[in-house]
Design an enzyme around this catalytic site. Sequence first.
Site, PDB file in Angstrom:
ATOM      1  N   TRP A  84       3.955  -3.052  -3.972  1.00 32.73           N
ATOM      2  CA  TRP A  84       5.043  -3.833  -4.595  1.00 32.73           C
ATOM      3  C   TRP A  84       5.430  -3.178  -5.914  1.00 32.73           C
ATOM      4  CZ3 TRP A  84       6.266  -6.556  -8.944  1.00 32.73           C
ATOM      5  CH2 TRP A  84       7.222  -7.566  -8.834  1.00 32.73           C
ATOM      6  N   HIS A 126     -14.718  -8.422  -7.107  1.00 35.38           N
ATOM      7  CA  HIS A 126     -13.885  -7.225  -6.881  1.00 35.38           C
ATOM      8  C   HIS A 126     -13.120  -6.853  -8.140  1.00 35.38           C
ATOM      9  CE1 HIS A 126     -13.911  -8.096  -2.346  1.00 35.38           C
ATOM     10  NE2 HIS A 126     -14.649  -7.034  -2.581  1.00 35.38           N
ATOM     11  N   CYS A 159      -8.105 -19.704  -0.885  1.00 34.78           N
ATOM     12  CA  CYS A 159      -9.104 -18.644  -1.073  1.00 34.78           C
ATOM     13  C   CYS A 159      -9.181 -17.797   0.201  1.00 34.78           C
ATOM     14  CB  CYS A 159     -10.438 -19.295  -1.408  1.00 34.78           C
ATOM     15  SG  CYS A 159     -11.868 -18.342  -0.952  1.00 34.78           S
ATOM     16  N   ASN A 199      -1.798  -3.910  -6.663  1.00 34.26           N
ATOM     17  CA  ASN A 199      -1.453  -3.182  -5.436  1.00 34.26           C
ATOM     18  C   ASN A 199      -2.694  -2.736  -4.669  1.00 34.26           C
ATOM     19  OD1 ASN A 199       1.269  -3.406  -5.146  1.00 34.26           O
ATOM     20  ND2 ASN A 199       1.766  -1.545  -6.311  1.00 34.26           N
ATOM     21  N   CYS A 225     -12.312 -17.797   2.203  1.00 33.30           N
ATOM     22  CA  CYS A 225     -12.532 -19.025   2.984  1.00 33.30           C
ATOM     23  C   CYS A 225     -11.727 -18.953   4.281  1.00 33.30           C
ATOM     24  CB  CYS A 225     -12.110 -20.255   2.189  1.00 33.30           C
ATOM     25  SG  CYS A 225     -12.884 -20.390   0.588  1.00 33.30           S
ATOM     26  N   TRP A 244      -1.645 -14.532 -10.352  1.00 35.75           N
ATOM     27  CA  TRP A 244      -1.155 -13.158 -10.531  1.00 35.75           C
ATOM     28  C   TRP A 244       0.139 -13.185 -11.345  1.00 35.75           C
ATOM     29  CZ3 TRP A 244      -3.917  -9.021 -10.140  1.00 35.75           C
ATOM     30  CH2 TRP A 244      -4.795  -8.771  -9.090  1.00 35.75           C
ATOM     31  N   VAL A 290      -5.455  -4.440  -4.551  1.00 33.74           N
ATOM     32  CA  VAL A 290      -5.891  -5.658  -3.846  1.00 33.74           C
ATOM     33  C   VAL A 290      -4.995  -5.882  -2.626  1.00 33.74           C
ATOM     34  CG1 VAL A 290      -6.204  -8.170  -4.040  1.00 33.74           C
ATOM     35  CG2 VAL A 290      -6.806  -6.696  -5.959  1.00 33.74           C
ATOM     36  N   ASN A 291      -3.677  -5.705  -2.819  1.00 30.26           N
ATOM     37  CA  ASN A 291      -2.742  -5.885  -1.690  1.00 30.26           C
ATOM     38  C   ASN A 291      -3.134  -4.987  -0.515  1.00 30.26           C
ATOM     39  OD1 ASN A 291      -1.272  -7.623  -3.235  1.00 30.26           O
ATOM     40  ND2 ASN A 291       0.358  -6.174  -3.728  1.00 30.26           N
ATOM     41  N   LYS A 310       1.336  -8.119   2.952  1.00 36.16           N
ATOM     42  CA  LYS A 310       0.849  -7.448   1.732  1.00 36.16           C
ATOM     43  C   LYS A 310       1.277  -5.994   1.782  1.00 36.16           C
ATOM     44  CE  LYS A 310      -2.593 -10.654   0.642  1.00 36.16           C
ATOM     45  NZ  LYS A 310      -1.928 -11.553  -0.250  1.00 36.16           N
ATOM     46  N   HIS A 340       0.665 -11.241 -14.876  1.00 31.77           N
ATOM     47  CA  HIS A 340       1.683 -10.189 -15.095  1.00 31.77           C
ATOM     48  C   HIS A 340       2.619 -10.621 -16.232  1.00 31.77           C
ATOM     49  CE1 HIS A 340       0.557  -7.623 -11.781  1.00 31.77           C
ATOM     50  NE2 HIS A 340       0.617  -8.627 -10.925  1.00 31.77           N
TER      51      HIS A 340
HETATM   52  C1  LIG Z   1      -7.362 -11.530  -9.936  1.00 29.98           C
HETATM   53  C2  LIG Z   1      -7.280 -11.813  -8.456  1.00 29.98           C
HETATM   54  C3  LIG Z   1      -8.112 -11.125  -7.580  1.00 29.98           C
HETATM   55  C4  LIG Z   1      -8.053 -11.398  -6.212  1.00 29.98           C
HETATM   56  N1  LIG Z   1      -8.915 -10.760  -5.356  1.00 29.98           N
HETATM   57  C5  LIG Z   1      -8.930 -11.104  -4.045  1.00 29.98           C
HETATM   58  C6  LIG Z   1      -9.883 -10.533  -3.144  1.00 29.98           C
HETATM   59  O1  LIG Z   1     -10.707  -9.732  -3.536  1.00 29.98           O
HETATM   60  N2  LIG Z   1      -9.856 -10.937  -1.851  1.00 29.98           N
HETATM   61  C7  LIG Z   1      -8.960 -11.880  -1.396  1.00 29.98           C
HETATM   62  O2  LIG Z   1      -8.986 -12.230  -0.227  1.00 29.98           O
HETATM   63  N3  LIG Z   1      -8.031 -12.402  -2.212  1.00 29.98           N
HETATM   64  C8  LIG Z   1      -8.000 -12.039  -3.517  1.00 29.98           C
HETATM   65  N4  LIG Z   1      -7.092 -12.603  -4.357  1.00 29.98           N
HETATM   66  C9  LIG Z   1      -5.986 -13.395  -3.801  1.00 29.98           C
HETATM   67  C10 LIG Z   1      -4.888 -12.441  -3.288  1.00 29.98           C
HETATM   68  O3  LIG Z   1      -4.718 -11.333  -4.133  1.00 29.98           O
HETATM   69  C11 LIG Z   1      -3.534 -13.124  -3.195  1.00 29.98           C
HETATM   70  O4  LIG Z   1      -3.236 -13.720  -4.428  1.00 29.98           O
HETATM   71  C12 LIG Z   1      -3.456 -14.191  -2.139  1.00 29.98           C
HETATM   72  O5  LIG Z   1      -3.849 -13.638  -0.900  1.00 29.98           O
HETATM   73  C13 LIG Z   1      -2.001 -14.704  -2.007  1.00 29.98           C
HETATM   74  O6  LIG Z   1      -1.170 -13.606  -1.704  1.00 29.98           O
HETATM   75  P1  LIG Z   1       0.398 -13.608  -1.871  1.00 29.98           P
HETATM   76  O7  LIG Z   1       1.013 -13.139  -0.604  1.00 29.98           O
HETATM   77  O8  LIG Z   1       0.863 -14.887  -2.383  1.00 29.98           O
HETATM   78  O9  LIG Z   1       0.728 -12.467  -2.962  1.00 29.98           O
HETATM   79  P2  LIG Z   1      -0.021 -12.134  -4.279  1.00 29.98           P
HETATM   80  O10 LIG Z   1      -0.829 -10.910  -4.067  1.00 29.98           O
HETATM   81  O11 LIG Z   1      -0.749 -13.321  -4.793  1.00 29.98           O
HETATM   82  O12 LIG Z   1       1.154 -11.788  -5.274  1.00 29.98           O
HETATM   83  C14 LIG Z   1       1.962 -12.783  -5.881  1.00 29.98           C
HETATM   84  C15 LIG Z   1       3.318 -12.203  -6.188  1.00 29.98           C
HETATM   85  O13 LIG Z   1       3.185 -11.167  -7.142  1.00 29.98           O
HETATM   86  C16 LIG Z   1       4.122 -10.124  -6.869  1.00 29.98           C
HETATM   87  N5  LIG Z   1       3.365  -8.892  -6.708  1.00 29.98           N
HETATM   88  C17 LIG Z   1       2.779  -8.402  -5.606  1.00 29.98           C
HETATM   89  N6  LIG Z   1       2.153  -7.269  -5.879  1.00 29.98           N
HETATM   90  C18 LIG Z   1       2.345  -7.016  -7.181  1.00 29.98           C
HETATM   91  C19 LIG Z   1       1.944  -5.990  -8.058  1.00 29.98           C
HETATM   92  N7  LIG Z   1       1.255  -4.948  -7.649  1.00 29.98           N
HETATM   93  N8  LIG Z   1       2.305  -6.064  -9.353  1.00 29.98           N
HETATM   94  C20 LIG Z   1       3.038  -7.098  -9.814  1.00 29.98           C
HETATM   95  N9  LIG Z   1       3.449  -8.088  -9.032  1.00 29.98           N
HETATM   96  C21 LIG Z   1       3.109  -8.061  -7.721  1.00 29.98           C
HETATM   97  C22 LIG Z   1       4.894 -10.538  -5.641  1.00 29.98           C
HETATM   98  O14 LIG Z   1       6.097 -11.149  -6.068  1.00 29.98           O
HETATM   99  C23 LIG Z   1       3.998 -11.557  -5.000  1.00 29.98           C
HETATM  100  O15 LIG Z   1       4.704 -12.505  -4.275  1.00 29.98           O
HETATM  101  C24 LIG Z   1      -7.133 -12.356  -5.728  1.00 29.98           C
HETATM  102  C25 LIG Z   1      -6.298 -13.044  -6.623  1.00 29.98           C
HETATM  103  C26 LIG Z   1      -6.365 -12.786  -7.985  1.00 29.98           C
HETATM  104  C27 LIG Z   1      -5.492 -13.550  -8.940  1.00 29.98           C
END
Ligand SMILES: Cc1cc2nc3c(=O)[nH]c(=O)nc-3n(C[C@H](O)[C@H](O)[C@H](O)COP(=O)(O)OP(=O)(O)OC[C@H]3O[C@@H](n4cnc5c(N)ncnc54)[C@H](O)[C@@H]3O)c2cc1C
Length: 648
Positions: free
Chosen positions: A482, A434, A40, A461, A43, A385, A463-464, A479, A389
Site C-alpha cells: 500500500w 511480531h 484479532c 507493508n 483468533c 494502524w 505485516v500486510n 492485503k 500513521h
Molecule cells: C501494530 C500492529 C501489528 C499487527 N500485527 C499483526 C500480526 O502479526 N498478525 C495478524 O494477524 N494481525 C496483525 N495485526 C492486524 C493486521 O495488521 C490488520 O490490522 C488487520 O488484519 C485488519 O486489516 P485491514 O484489512 O483492515 O488493513 P490494515 O492492515 O489494518 O490497514 C488499515 C488501513 O491502513 C492503510 N494501509 C495499509 N497498508 C498501509 C501501509 N503500509 N502504510 C500506511 N497505511 C497503510 C489502508 O488504508 C488500510 O485500509 C496488527 C495490527 C497492528 C496495529
Amino acid sequence: QADKLYRGRDRVVVLEAGSAQRLLRNSTSAWVVEFYSSWCGHCVNYAPTWKALAGDVRDWELAMRIGVLDCADENNFATCKEFGIHFYPTFRYFKALATQFTVGENYKGPDRELQTVRQIMIDFLQNHTSENKPPAWPELEAASSSSILSLLDKPQKHYTAVVFEKESSYVGREVILDLMQYENIVVKRGLDVDQKLMEKLGINSVPSCYVFHPNGSHGLVYMQKPLRSFFSSYIKSLSGVTKRLSSLRTLPVSQNEDTHTSLNVWKEFDKRKMYMADLESGLHYLLRVELASHKILEGSELKTLKDFVAILSKLFPGRQPVVKLLETLQEWLVSLPLDKIPYDAILDLVNNKMRISGMFLTNRIQWVSCQGSKSLYRGYPCSLWTLFHTLTVQAAKRHEILVNSGFDDSPQIVLQVIRRYIHHFFGCMECAQHFEQMAKESMDKVETLDSAILWLWTKHNEVNSRLAGAPSEDPKFPKVSWPNPDLCPDCHEEVKGLHVWKEADVLTFLKSHYGADNLSYRYTEDETKANGAAESRGREGGQKVTTHQRKEDNLQILAQNTRPGIGEKLEKASSLADVKRKSGDRDIIGPKKESKQSVSFFGIGFSNVDMSLCVVLYAASCFFLMIMYFYFRIRSKRWKTRYTRPYV
Ligand SMILES: Cc1cc2nc3c(=O)[nH]c(=O)nc-3n(C[C@H](O)[C@H](O)[C@H](O)COP(=O)(O)OP(=O)(O)OC[C@H]3O[C@@H](n4cnc5c(N)ncnc54)[C@H](O)[C@@H]3O)c2cc1C
C-alpha cells in the site's frame, strides 16, 4: 449472524454477557473457554482448530465443555473486564461445581495444538478434588491389577473395556471420556507395569484394549492401529452399547443462533479519505476497552499510558470535545502524584466528570473505512494502524509542539511510544511480539521525523505481505503493498522491469493521506459537531490557547469519589495543577481560532456553560437590585407621608 466466527453448529458454546457467569458458576461440567476478539487475526486463524476440538470432544460434554466469548462484541466488554482478559486469545479453565465467581485458570500448555489442549483438559479434569468432582464423572485414574483380575470369568451386567497403556499415555482416558455417555459399558484404564497380569491376558504391546463381555467371556481386541479413534469406535459398535437417551438431549450448545442480530448496514466511503468515525471509534475502544482491562496501572504501564496520552493530546487531529478530553486527561495524569492508578478512576473522569464539562468522546463503534465485509474482519486493528500513521505524520508537521511540551527532540519519539503501547496494551499478543521484533531490528536507526513516517509505512507493508492469504484477510480488502498504483501512481516506478517505490513521493502521499485536511467527518456520531473539527484542524498550526478551568473541578470531584489515600493525593494534584496554572506553566495546544465554545479573557478560558452561568447571575443580580430599589422606594414614600403629615 452468518458472519460470526462461531455458530451453534460448531458445537462450541457461545457465551455472552448474560450467560457467561451463570453457566460457568456451579456447573456440573468443567469448562475451557477461549476469550477471543473477532478483530484479532490469530483468533480468526485459530477458530478452525477450536471448532475441530469441540467436535472431537463432543462426547465429553458432561465432564467438560468448550466455550467462546467474543471480547470485541460491545455487549461483552464488561464481562471480559470482569474476567481480567488483557490479550486475545486467552484460554481459561473453569472447575466444575464452583460456588463462587472465579476468573478461571490460565491455559499453560506448550502449544495450542488440538492434541495438546485435549490432553491438558484431561489433566485439568483430574485436578478436581472429591468435593468438586461431580459424581457422574467416570473414573480416570488407572484401575488396580486386583480389580481387573476380579473381572475374569465373572458374568456382569455390562461390558468392561480396559485400555492398557503406559503411564504417560492419554489414550485410555480419552476413550473413557469418549464413552462416558454410553450405557452398557464401563471403560477402565490399566497400566503396563504389572507384567504378570499382562502375560496372563496375553498383552504384548500397548496401547491395547481388553474387553470383558456380560456373558463372562473376555479377550484381547485386535486393532489395525492402536489409536484412540479405533478403540472408541470399536467399543461403541459392541452390541447393546448405546448412547444414553438423556445424553441425546444434551446441554444447550449455543445461545447465539438467534441473537446478535446487529444490522450492520454497509457505509459507502471513499478510500482516498480518512474517516474521523474510525479514529474516534478506535480511540473509544482503546480508552474504554483495551486499557480498561487493566485494573491498576503502575510502573512502566503507567508511564506508557502517560506518554501515549500526552502524544495523543498534542497530535490527535480531532474535534474539540475530544481534544479537550485528551488534554484534560493528560494534565490530570501528569499532575497526579501517584505511582498506581486504578483505571476505573480514569474511566470515571472520561465517562462522567468530563462529560459534565462538555468534553466528550463517542462511546459507539462506527467503522467506516475500517469496516469489514463481515463483522469478524478489520475494525479495531485497522483503526489503530490509521491512528499510528496519523500520529507519525502529525509529529513531522508539528514537531515544535512536541519539543515545547517537554518531549525530547528524538525523531523516534512517537514510534517509541507506539512501540511501548503495543507491548503493554495491544490485545493481540502475537501481533505485539511480531511488532517488537521489527522494532528491535531497525526502529533505533530512524533519524528524522519523515523517516519515522516511512518506517511505519514499511513495517505495515511487511505485516500486510505476511498476512496476505491468511483466513483473517477480508476478501473484499485484500492485503497488498500500500498505496497501490491506483491510489498513488507517483509512488511507483519500474527500474529494469522491477517494481521500486519512489520514497519521496510515498512520503508526500502519506503526509497528505494522513493529514488533518484529508479527514472526513461523515458518519461521525454527530456530524453537526464537525464544525468543532474544522476549528481543531487549526491544530496543525500549533498555536497556544488557554486551558480548562474544569480540570481542578474534575480532580476535586474525583478526590471525593475515589478510595481514601488516593483521594487525598488527588486533592493535592488539584492544588498542584492550580500552582502550575498560576505560575503560567502551561502549554496546551488547541484550535487556531478561538472556538465558539471557548472565550478567553485575560488568559482565562470560559466555556459556553461558564458564559451562560454569567448571564444568569447577571440577570438575577439585576432582578434583585430592582426589587431592592422598589422596596426602598415604597418604604421611603411611606416614611415621608408618615413624617410630613400635619399635626391635628
Ligand atoms: C501494530 C500492529 C501489528 C499487527 N500485527 C499483526 C500480526 O502479526 N498478525 C495478524 O494477524 N494481525 C496483525 N495485526 C492486524 C493486521 O495488521 C490488520 O490490522 C488487520 O488484519 C485488519 O486489516 P485491514 O484489512 O483492515 O488493513 P490494515 O492492515 O489494518 O490497514 C488499515 C488501513 O491502513 C492503510 N494501509 C495499509 N497498508 C498501509 C501501509 N503500509 N502504510 C500506511 N497505511 C497503510 C489502508 O488504508 C488500510 O485500509 C496488527 C495490527 C497492528 C496495529
